[in-house]
Design a protein around this motif. Structure first.
Motif, PDB file in Angstrom:
ATOM      1  N   ILE A 153       0.816  -1.210   0.000  1.00 44.15           N
ATOM      2  CA  ILE A 153       0.000   0.000   0.000  1.00 44.15           C
ATOM      3  C   ILE A 153       0.854   1.266   0.000  1.00 44.15           C
ATOM      4  O   ILE A 153       0.541   2.246  -0.681  1.00 44.15           O
ATOM      5  CB  ILE A 153      -0.971   0.007   1.200  1.00 44.15           C
ATOM      6  N   SER A 154       1.944   1.253   0.752  1.00 43.70           N
ATOM      7  CA  SER A 154       2.799   2.438   0.833  1.00 43.70           C
ATOM      8  C   SER A 154       3.322   2.852  -0.540  1.00 43.70           C
ATOM      9  O   SER A 154       3.252   4.023  -0.917  1.00 43.70           O
ATOM     10  CB  SER A 154       3.973   2.173   1.783  1.00 43.70           C
ATOM     11  N   SER A 155       3.832   1.884  -1.299  1.00 45.67           N
ATOM     12  CA  SER A 155       4.344   2.187  -2.644  1.00 45.67           C
ATOM     13  C   SER A 155       3.195   2.479  -3.602  1.00 45.67           C
ATOM     14  O   SER A 155       3.311   3.349  -4.474  1.00 45.67           O
ATOM     15  CB  SER A 155       5.171   1.010  -3.166  1.00 45.67           C
ATOM     16  N   TYR A 156       2.094   1.759  -3.433  1.00 43.95           N
ATOM     17  CA  TYR A 156       0.963   1.944  -4.334  1.00 43.95           C
ATOM     18  C   TYR A 156       0.328   3.318  -4.177  1.00 43.95           C
ATOM     19  O   TYR A 156      -0.188   3.888  -5.148  1.00 43.95           O
ATOM     20  CB  TYR A 156      -0.083   0.855  -4.072  1.00 43.95           C
ATOM     21  N   SER A 157       0.369   3.881  -2.968  1.00 42.51           N
ATOM     22  CA  SER A 157      -0.196   5.215  -2.753  1.00 42.51           C
ATOM     23  C   SER A 157       0.537   6.253  -3.598  1.00 42.51           C
ATOM     24  O   SER A 157      -0.074   7.210  -4.087  1.00 42.51           O
ATOM     25  CB  SER A 157      -0.130   5.590  -1.273  1.00 42.51           C
ATOM     26  N   ASN A 158       1.839   6.063  -3.786  1.00 48.11           N
ATOM     27  CA  ASN A 158       2.588   6.979  -4.650  1.00 48.11           C
ATOM     28  C   ASN A 158       2.140   6.859  -6.096  1.00 48.11           C
ATOM     29  O   ASN A 158       2.061   7.852  -6.818  1.00 48.11           O
ATOM     30  CB  ASN A 158       4.089   6.680  -4.544  1.00 48.11           C
ATOM     31  N   GLU A 159       1.836   5.649  -6.527  1.00 49.70           N
ATOM     32  CA  GLU A 159       1.381   5.436  -7.901  1.00 49.70           C
ATOM     33  C   GLU A 159       0.030   6.107  -8.132  1.00 49.70           C
ATOM     34  O   GLU A 159      -0.220   6.664  -9.208  1.00 49.70           O
ATOM     35  CB  GLU A 159       1.278   3.937  -8.193  1.00 49.70           C
ATOM     36  N   ILE A 160      -0.838   6.090  -7.131  1.00 51.31           N
ATOM     37  CA  ILE A 160      -2.135   6.759  -7.251  1.00 51.31           C
ATOM     38  C   ILE A 160      -1.935   8.256  -7.483  1.00 51.31           C
ATOM     39  O   ILE A 160      -2.601   8.866  -8.323  1.00 51.31           O
ATOM     40  CB  ILE A 160      -2.978   6.502  -5.991  1.00 51.31           C
ATOM     41  N   TYR A 202      -3.939  21.062  -7.514  1.00 52.81           N
ATOM     42  CA  TYR A 202      -3.342  19.725  -7.588  1.00 52.81           C
ATOM     43  C   TYR A 202      -2.761  19.325  -6.236  1.00 52.81           C
ATOM     44  O   TYR A 202      -2.879  18.169  -5.805  1.00 52.81           O
ATOM     45  CB  TYR A 202      -2.234  19.686  -8.650  1.00 52.81           C
ATOM     46  N   LEU A 203      -2.130  20.269  -5.564  1.00 56.11           N
ATOM     47  CA  LEU A 203      -1.536  19.995  -4.256  1.00 56.11           C
ATOM     48  C   LEU A 203      -2.610  19.606  -3.242  1.00 56.11           C
ATOM     49  O   LEU A 203      -2.415  18.681  -2.435  1.00 56.11           O
ATOM     50  CB  LEU A 203      -0.771  21.220  -3.761  1.00 56.11           C
ATOM     51  N   LEU A 204      -3.745  20.285  -3.295  1.00 57.17           N
ATOM     52  CA  LEU A 204      -4.848  19.974  -2.382  1.00 57.17           C
ATOM     53  C   LEU A 204      -5.395  18.573  -2.649  1.00 57.17           C
ATOM     54  O   LEU A 204      -5.607  17.789  -1.708  1.00 57.17           O
ATOM     55  CB  LEU A 204      -5.959  21.013  -2.547  1.00 57.17           C
ATOM     56  N   ILE A 205      -5.599  18.250  -3.925  1.00 54.44           N
ATOM     57  CA  ILE A 205      -6.120  16.919  -4.277  1.00 54.44           C
ATOM     58  C   ILE A 205      -5.167  15.820  -3.826  1.00 54.44           C
ATOM     59  O   ILE A 205      -5.571  14.844  -3.179  1.00 54.44           O
ATOM     60  CB  ILE A 205      -6.354  16.818  -5.799  1.00 54.44           C
ATOM     61  N   ASN A 206      -3.890  15.984  -4.160  1.00 51.49           N
ATOM     62  CA  ASN A 206      -2.904  14.954  -3.820  1.00 51.49           C
ATOM     63  C   ASN A 206      -2.646  14.887  -2.320  1.00 51.49           C
ATOM     64  O   ASN A 206      -2.341  13.822  -1.785  1.00 51.49           O
ATOM     65  CB  ASN A 206      -1.601  15.212  -4.576  1.00 51.49           C
ATOM     66  N   GLY A 207      -2.774  16.035  -1.640  1.00 48.02           N
ATOM     67  CA  GLY A 207      -2.624  16.028  -0.195  1.00 48.02           C
ATOM     68  C   GLY A 207      -3.725  15.220   0.478  1.00 48.02           C
ATOM     69  O   GLY A 207      -3.472  14.447   1.405  1.00 48.02           O
ATOM     70  N   LEU A 208      -4.965  15.398  -0.001  1.00 47.90           N
ATOM     71  CA  LEU A 208      -6.083  14.629   0.537  1.00 47.90           C
ATOM     72  C   LEU A 208      -5.926  13.143   0.236  1.00 47.90           C
ATOM     73  O   LEU A 208      -6.194  12.290   1.092  1.00 47.90           O
ATOM     74  CB  LEU A 208      -7.399  15.157  -0.049  1.00 47.90           C
TER      75      LEU A 208
END
Length: 226
Positions: A153-160, A202-208
């Motif tokens: 999950i940790s690595s996959y979250s970066n891919e998302i 984009y920062l807000l979306i990716n932060g959430l």
């Protein structure tokens, strides 16, 4: 000045439905496809494994922008597709669908590597334990894969997050997403603040997304907490 910034923001937000719908659809499709590919990579069919590895090599070794352009413009070079495959043509003639296909195939290639790597990282003892219990490979994968995916999950979250950022490229094929409206405003007003607002969104979306994935990871790996 504030009114101008609010006006820019209101226009940029019009591209959010396209950005979000494309991101969500591509993430779900890529995840499902990568699960299938991960299972197939554990099969005994050498030709199938070689084909999957070749697909991964192509989509991880070339830029996403090139993939989007080829998928959108490539089929138009072949009239036979339009004449003999009307259903296929009806899909690939829409820029949203072409962007979806490109993002899905690109993300699935990277996600398959993540899932397959997590699966291979499972201690050999767990595989042997399943074998001792008389489980075949299919049954063993049903037991081991959920555990492997939790560890990934940790690595996959970066891919998302990469998928969401990758949607910024779809404006090159006429899609009016967040970046598409950014280019529209920049072409009209040519102000640096437009890019600042776009980056902030984009920062807000990716932060959430990042916070959500960290929460999921924490709950998924709760069984490892002493």
């Amino acid at each position: 000045m504030l009114d101008k910034l609010l006006n820019y923001t209101s226009i940029l937000i019009k591209g959010l439905p396209t950005t979000i719908s494309l991101s969500v659809a591509a993430i779900i499709a890529a995840c499902l496809l990568s699960i299938v590919l991960t299972i197939l990579l554990n099969s005994q069919h050498k030709l199938l494994i070689a084909s999957i590895k070749f697909y991964i090599l192509i989509f991880t070794g070339t830029p996403l922008l090139v993939q989007i352009i080829i998928i959108y413009y490539g089929p138009t070079q072949f009239p036979a597709i339009r004449e003999n495959w009307p259903l296929v043509w009806s899909l690939i003639s829409h820029p949203w669908m072409c962007a979806f296909i490109a993002l899905t195939l690109n993300s699935a290639a990277y996600t398959t590597q993540i899932f397959y790597g997590a699966l291979k990282a499972i201690p050999q003892g767990q595989w042997q334990a399943c074998a001792v219990l008389g489980m075949n490979k299919s049954q063993t994968l049903k037991i081991i894969m959920p555990y492997a995916f939790k560890r990934a999950i940790s690595s996959y979250s970066n891919e998302i997050i990469f998928v969401v950022k990758g949607t910024a490229l779809v404006s090159t094929i006429t899609l009016m997403d967040l970046m598409g409206y950014n280019q529209f405003l920049n072409g009209r007003y040519y102000e640096f603040s437009i890019f600042m607002i776009t980056g902030g969104i984009y920062l807000l979306i990716n932060g959430l997304l990042s916070a959500m994935m960290r929460s999921v990871e924490k709950k998924a790996l709760a069984f490892e907490t002493p």
